[in-house]
Design a protein around this motif. Structure first.
Motif, PDB file in Angstrom:
ATOM      1  N   VAL A  20     -59.084   8.246  14.710  1.00 52.82           N
ATOM      2  CA  VAL A  20     -58.130   7.207  14.163  1.00 52.82           C
ATOM      3  C   VAL A  20     -57.496   6.470  15.366  1.00 52.82           C
ATOM      4  O   VAL A  20     -56.791   7.339  15.980  1.00 52.82           O
ATOM      5  CB  VAL A  20     -57.129   7.907  13.203  1.00 52.82           C
ATOM      6  CG1 VAL A  20     -56.412   6.493  12.720  1.00 52.82           C
ATOM      7  CG2 VAL A  20     -57.887   8.476  12.150  1.00 52.82           C
ATOM      8  N   VAL A  21     -57.787   5.090  15.535  1.00 54.55           N
ATOM      9  CA  VAL A  21     -56.873   4.366  16.508  1.00 54.55           C
ATOM     10  C   VAL A  21     -55.656   3.663  15.829  1.00 54.55           C
ATOM     11  O   VAL A  21     -56.310   3.133  14.452  1.00 54.55           O
ATOM     12  CB  VAL A  21     -57.651   3.340  17.118  1.00 54.55           C
ATOM     13  CG1 VAL A  21     -56.754   2.538  18.070  1.00 54.55           C
ATOM     14  CG2 VAL A  21     -58.945   4.002  17.818  1.00 54.55           C
ATOM     15  N   ILE A  22     -54.553   3.861  16.326  1.00 59.43           N
ATOM     16  CA  ILE A  22     -53.493   3.418  15.407  1.00 59.43           C
ATOM     17  C   ILE A  22     -52.971   2.024  15.858  1.00 59.43           C
ATOM     18  O   ILE A  22     -52.610   2.116  17.221  1.00 59.43           O
ATOM     19  CB  ILE A  22     -52.391   4.315  15.189  1.00 59.43           C
ATOM     20  CG1 ILE A  22     -52.838   5.540  14.548  1.00 59.43           C
ATOM     21  CG2 ILE A  22     -51.384   3.843  14.433  1.00 59.43           C
ATOM     22  CD1 ILE A  22     -51.854   6.920  14.545  1.00 59.43           C
ATOM     23  N   PHE A  23     -52.675   1.004  15.030  1.00 57.27           N
ATOM     24  CA  PHE A  23     -51.829  -0.170  15.335  1.00 57.27           C
ATOM     25  C   PHE A  23     -50.553  -0.081  14.542  1.00 57.27           C
ATOM     26  O   PHE A  23     -50.439  -0.326  13.418  1.00 57.27           O
ATOM     27  CB  PHE A  23     -52.626  -1.405  15.138  1.00 57.27           C
ATOM     28  CG  PHE A  23     -53.685  -1.795  15.918  1.00 57.27           C
ATOM     29  CD1 PHE A  23     -53.685  -2.062  17.197  1.00 57.27           C
ATOM     30  CD2 PHE A  23     -55.250  -1.938  15.423  1.00 57.27           C
ATOM     31  CE1 PHE A  23     -54.797  -2.434  17.981  1.00 57.27           C
ATOM     32  CE2 PHE A  23     -56.210  -2.134  16.173  1.00 57.27           C
ATOM     33  CZ  PHE A  23     -56.189  -2.571  17.466  1.00 57.27           C
ATOM     34  N   GLY A  24     -49.426   0.571  15.506  1.00 55.95           N
ATOM     35  CA  GLY A  24     -48.373   1.059  14.641  1.00 55.95           C
ATOM     36  C   GLY A  24     -47.255  -0.246  14.819  1.00 55.95           C
ATOM     37  O   GLY A  24     -47.339  -1.217  15.417  1.00 55.95           O
ATOM     38  N   TYR A  25     -46.734  -0.408  13.492  1.00 54.89           N
ATOM     39  CA  TYR A  25     -45.614  -1.579  13.441  1.00 54.89           C
ATOM     40  C   TYR A  25     -44.527  -0.973  12.466  1.00 54.89           C
ATOM     41  O   TYR A  25     -44.755  -0.016  11.548  1.00 54.89           O
ATOM     42  CB  TYR A  25     -46.176  -2.685  12.960  1.00 54.89           C
ATOM     43  CG  TYR A  25     -46.947  -2.855  11.505  1.00 54.89           C
ATOM     44  CD1 TYR A  25     -48.135  -2.227  11.034  1.00 54.89           C
ATOM     45  CD2 TYR A  25     -46.090  -3.036  10.395  1.00 54.89           C
ATOM     46  CE1 TYR A  25     -48.399  -1.946  10.019  1.00 54.89           C
ATOM     47  CE2 TYR A  25     -46.475  -3.270   9.291  1.00 54.89           C
ATOM     48  CZ  TYR A  25     -47.674  -2.305   8.821  1.00 54.89           C
ATOM     49  OH  TYR A  25     -48.002  -2.453   7.497  1.00 54.89           O
ATOM     50  N   ALA A  26     -43.416  -1.558  12.849  1.00 54.20           N
ATOM     51  CA  ALA A  26     -42.275  -1.288  11.662  1.00 54.20           C
ATOM     52  C   ALA A  26     -41.584  -2.499  11.117  1.00 54.20           C
ATOM     53  O   ALA A  26     -41.892  -3.667  11.927  1.00 54.20           O
ATOM     54  CB  ALA A  26     -41.147  -0.515  12.611  1.00 54.20           C
ATOM     55  N   ILE A  27     -41.207  -2.634  10.008  1.00 56.85           N
ATOM     56  CA  ILE A  27     -40.549  -3.976   9.682  1.00 56.85           C
ATOM     57  C   ILE A  27     -39.053  -3.677   9.603  1.00 56.85           C
ATOM     58  O   ILE A  27     -38.537  -2.674   8.857  1.00 56.85           O
ATOM     59  CB  ILE A  27     -41.095  -4.269   8.073  1.00 56.85           C
ATOM     60  CG1 ILE A  27     -42.637  -4.106   7.965  1.00 56.85           C
ATOM     61  CG2 ILE A  27     -40.497  -5.480   7.536  1.00 56.85           C
ATOM     62  CD1 ILE A  27     -43.294  -4.357   6.552  1.00 56.85           C
TER      63      ILE A  27
ATOM     64  N   LYS B  91     -47.500   1.577   9.418  1.00 53.38           N
ATOM     65  CA  LYS B  91     -46.054   1.566   9.631  1.00 53.38           C
ATOM     66  C   LYS B  91     -45.654   2.991   9.437  1.00 53.38           C
ATOM     67  O   LYS B  91     -46.380   3.842   9.043  1.00 53.38           O
ATOM     68  CB  LYS B  91     -45.515   0.346   8.864  1.00 53.38           C
ATOM     69  CG  LYS B  91     -45.434   0.613   7.288  1.00 53.38           C
ATOM     70  CD  LYS B  91     -44.962  -0.362   6.459  1.00 53.38           C
ATOM     71  CE  LYS B  91     -45.075  -0.548   5.117  1.00 53.38           C
ATOM     72  NZ  LYS B  91     -44.348   0.717   4.595  1.00 53.38           N
ATOM     73  N   PRO B  92     -44.247   3.354   9.754  1.00 52.56           N
ATOM     74  CA  PRO B  92     -44.160   4.702   9.518  1.00 52.56           C
ATOM     75  C   PRO B  92     -44.386   5.583   8.589  1.00 52.56           C
ATOM     76  O   PRO B  92     -44.818   6.716   8.790  1.00 52.56           O
ATOM     77  CB  PRO B  92     -42.510   4.647  10.003  1.00 52.56           C
ATOM     78  CG  PRO B  92     -42.284   3.271  10.837  1.00 52.56           C
ATOM     79  CD  PRO B  92     -43.316   2.460  10.116  1.00 52.56           C
ATOM     80  N   ASP B  93     -44.431   5.068   7.781  1.00 54.37           N
ATOM     81  CA  ASP B  93     -44.615   5.861   6.372  1.00 54.37           C
ATOM     82  C   ASP B  93     -46.003   6.153   6.204  1.00 54.37           C
ATOM     83  O   ASP B  93     -46.602   7.176   5.729  1.00 54.37           O
ATOM     84  CB  ASP B  93     -44.138   5.279   5.013  1.00 54.37           C
ATOM     85  CG  ASP B  93     -44.707   4.090   4.636  1.00 54.37           C
ATOM     86  OD1 ASP B  93     -45.400   3.248   5.322  1.00 54.37           O
ATOM     87  OD2 ASP B  93     -44.156   3.313   3.780  1.00 54.37           O
ATOM     88  N   GLY B  94     -47.096   5.231   6.774  1.00 55.29           N
ATOM     89  CA  GLY B  94     -48.550   5.593   7.095  1.00 55.29           C
ATOM     90  C   GLY B  94     -48.547   6.448   7.876  1.00 55.29           C
ATOM     91  O   GLY B  94     -49.561   7.297   8.043  1.00 55.29           O
ATOM     92  N   ILE B  95     -47.946   6.522   9.107  1.00 58.38           N
ATOM     93  CA  ILE B  95     -47.863   7.453  10.238  1.00 58.38           C
ATOM     94  C   ILE B  95     -47.709   8.872   9.587  1.00 58.38           C
ATOM     95  O   ILE B  95     -48.373   9.825   9.719  1.00 58.38           O
ATOM     96  CB  ILE B  95     -47.239   7.087  11.470  1.00 58.38           C
ATOM     97  CG1 ILE B  95     -47.704   5.807  12.040  1.00 58.38           C
ATOM     98  CG2 ILE B  95     -47.045   8.125  12.174  1.00 58.38           C
ATOM     99  CD1 ILE B  95     -46.920   5.259  13.007  1.00 58.38           C
TER     100      ILE B  95
END
Ligand code: SF4
Ligand code: SF4
Ligand code: SF4
Ligand code: SF4
Lengths: 337, 276
Positions: free
Chosen positions: B101-108, B80-84
């Motif tokens: 690194v392949v990112i599966f991004g998500y936000a809550i 999620k954004p803080d991980g990014i």
């Protein structure tokens, strides 16, 4: 008829004990944390907590303990042994798992060498256990053959009354009998029923676990790597465990004077087994996790005839990555045989 | 198809084609409201991945643990954004090669999951650009203001009480993606520079070391704070150090993956207020 301690007599009880020279420690919620600490009155206590975050172990085997003060001069070395204060203490409201933790650790501290620091504190303390009225998802005393009303490690056993007005009270050791004598005028005879003991489901089969661990073929099993992959090696499961007891000896000071201390250490840390050469026989988290499980459910059993776990569940409750021993022991129970 | 299913099947495809060796995501936890890190190495394991608003931990810690990326192979990770933001910092500090690194991004948001588009760190520039104007969570802001309003003596008393609880388990360090040192200064024991004793002084020593080492490097993911078993409000320290760095150097950690680490770089415009 049984003897009861009415809730409204607890303040008088504390006062009587203090008058008899005891400090009274009980569960408290202070500075955003629950632990055992000294109390002056019943309202200081947080008796409704299922379990304090910190254990009473802290008061018997503190995180850092001064052992010797030393001074080195040109021709000689002066040293002074430091011992804990010899203060009589009552631990009121201990949960059965934490009281059991002390009993589990007694043989360890008294085995090849009698640890004076542990036993001085053990001998000056009276443990007043309160049977649990509630359990949470992590409690697992029944899985290690204990129970929410186990008297193991207790001197006095309290069972909450169904009415909520107090506790049935019973001495379960000589020390407990002596303690109740100091407050006998405050106790009453009553036919009030005790509240039912919560049902704590057995989460794993400890016999099966021990059998699997005892098989040397499983020591190098891939199981250990898979189960511990997410462990970040933080050690908080060991520091919050009522039975974990590893320590390190450190000299703190300069060339000429200092204090030798006994500090908590943890098998979860890479440094724990690091040799001076840099070689580390437990060089991966999986081997450290295996050590924790083997120590608790195999080695300790072999040496002292008891498992080094009282089922408090803290290791799972507070693990930052939701590990803890429960999952591992469940997985071992369910392994194909 | 929901985002969880979409990411599951993409993760499974990446694993079966061999493009990545591992997918780091979340799986069900020991209770209904817990999620735990899950490592999928096969397409079948990827089917167990869970993505919902309970997936709050910052998994980047695993990218820099145990030499995971040292074989040059790729991994996929749920962020999620803080991980990014943490990944930006790790890349800018040369700890992670972005192409691995392949990112599966998500936000809550409002207790719902929203996918973030893009798969590599360069695709998430917008997230970095928002850091500059972002406000801290109201609870942190409020607590921080309460502390700032105290006199130095009161503030010292506050931290003394908090640090006296510390047991030096170093969970805060282990949970932090930025604490990737192969040997942390407190573990350097020949000689033992920082005492291992967990008395008030020793606890201050540790917590000050941690605060300084994370100044201008913290992604504000809260991993340390959540990991601390004795509930020391570490977020407030990180917040304050971030503020100092912002005020002194107009620097916001993790804005981009090519920013220069603030305390490891020199600029002619740096304020020199510390030179008397
Ligand atoms: S099991 Fe959990 S609490 Fe224990 S060392 Fe590993 S991450 Fe820390
Ligand atoms: S191993 Fe876990 S459940 Fe057992 S006594 Fe220690 S903290 Fe409690
Ligand atoms: S506290 Fe400092 S030395 Fe220790 S791991 Fe973190 S950054 Fe490294
Ligand atoms: S996690 Fe908390 S108790 Fe453990 S070392 Fe960090 S501040 Fe201290």
């Amino acid at each position: 008829m049984t003897r009861i301690l009415p809730k409204n007599k607890l303040d008088d009880c504390i006062a009587a004990w203090q008058k008899a020279g005891y400090s009274v420690l009980a569960p408290v919620q202070r500075h955003d944390m629950s632990s055992f600490d000294e109390v002056q009155k019943a309202s200081d206590m947080a008796l409704d907590l299922i379990l304090t975050e910190r254990t009473i172990k802290d008061h018997f085997f503190p995180q850092t303990e001064p052992l010797i003060k030393y001074k080195i001069s040109k021709h000689d070395i002066d040293s002074e042994t430091m011992t804990p204060p010899d203060k009589k203490r009552i631990f009121f409201g201990v949960r059965p798992c934490d009281a059991s933790g002390l009993a589990i650790d007694d043989p360890l501290f008294g085995w090849d060498y009698k640890d004076d620091y542990w036993f001085r504190r053990r001998n000056n303390s009276v443990i007043v256990t309160i049977a649990c009225a509630e359990a949470d998802d992590f409690c697992m005393c029944t899985s290690v053959k204990l129970s929410p009303d186990s008297t193991k490690g207790a001197d006095v056993m309290l069972r909450p009354l169904a009415s909520g007005n107090g506790w049935q009270i019973e001495a379960v050791s000589e020390r407990g009998t002596a303690l109740l004598d100091t407050v006998s005028p405050l106790l009453q005879e009553s036919s009030d029923q005790a509240a039912p003991v919560p049902q704590v489901a057995e989460k794993f089969d400890v016999e099966k676990v021990m059998e699997w661990l005892a098989d040397p073929a499983n020591f190098e099993s891939q199981f250990w790597k898979d189960i511990s992959m997410r462990c970040i090696g933080c050690g908080s499961c060991t520091f919050l465990c009522p039975t974990c007891h590893c320590f390190d000896i450190q000299d703190e000071g300069d060339t000429y004077q200092g204090i030798r201390r006994k500090n908590w250490d943890s098998c979860s840390f890479a440094l724990f087994t690091m040799h001076t050469s840099g070689h580390n026989p437990r060089n991966a988290q999986s081997t450290r996790w295996r050590q924790r499980i083997m120590h608790k459910f195999n080695y300790y059993q072999g040496k002292f005839g008891v498992n080094s776990c009282s089922g408090c569940g803290r290791c799972t409750r507070q693990c930052p990555v939701d590990m803890g021993i429960t999952e591992t022991l469940q997985a071992i129970t369910n392994l194909p045989r | 198809m929901g985002i969880q299913e979409q990411y599951r099947s993409e993760a499974a495809a990446l694993l079966s084609s061999g493009e990545v060796k591992l997918v780091i995501g979340f799986g069900p936890g020991s209770t209904a409201d817990r999620r735990r890190p899950l490592f999928a190495r096969t397409p079948e394991e990827a089917e167990k991945l869970v993505l919902d608003p309970a997936c709050i931990s910052n998994l980047t810690t695993y990218l820099v643990a145990g030499g995971l990326l040292s074989d040059g192979k790729k991994v996929a990770i749920f962020l999620k954004p803080d991980g990014i933001r943490s990944l930006n910092i790790l890349v800018s500090e040369c700890q992670v090669k972005p192409e691995q690194v392949v990112i599966f991004g998500y936000a809550i948001e409002n207790n719902e999951i929203r996918p973030l588009s893009g798969r590599s760190i360069g695709d998430f520039a917008e997230i970095g650009s928002k850091i500059r104007t972002a406000t801290p969570p109201p609870a942190v802001q409020k607590e921080a203001e309460r502390l700032e309003a105290m006199s130095p003596a009161e503030r010292f008393e506050f931290w003394k009480e908090q640090f006296s609880k510390c047991i030096k388990c170093y969970a805060c360090r282990q949970a932090c993606p930025m604490c990737y040192c192969r040997r942390c200064i407190v573990d350097v024991n020949q000689p033992q520079w920082v005492s291992t004793s967990s008395h008030t002084l020793g606890n201050f020593e540790w917590n000050l070391v941690r605060a300084f080492h994370l100044a201008g490097r913290c992604a504000a993911c809260g991993a340390c704070d959540r990991a601390c078993p004795v509930n020391i409000p570490l977020r407030l320290i990180n917040y304050r150090m971030g503020k100092e760095v912002k005020e002194a150097f107009d620097y916001h950690a993790g804005e981009s993956s090519d920013q220069k680490p603030v305390l490891a770089s020199f600029s002619q415009d740096d304020p020199e207020t510390f030179i008397l």
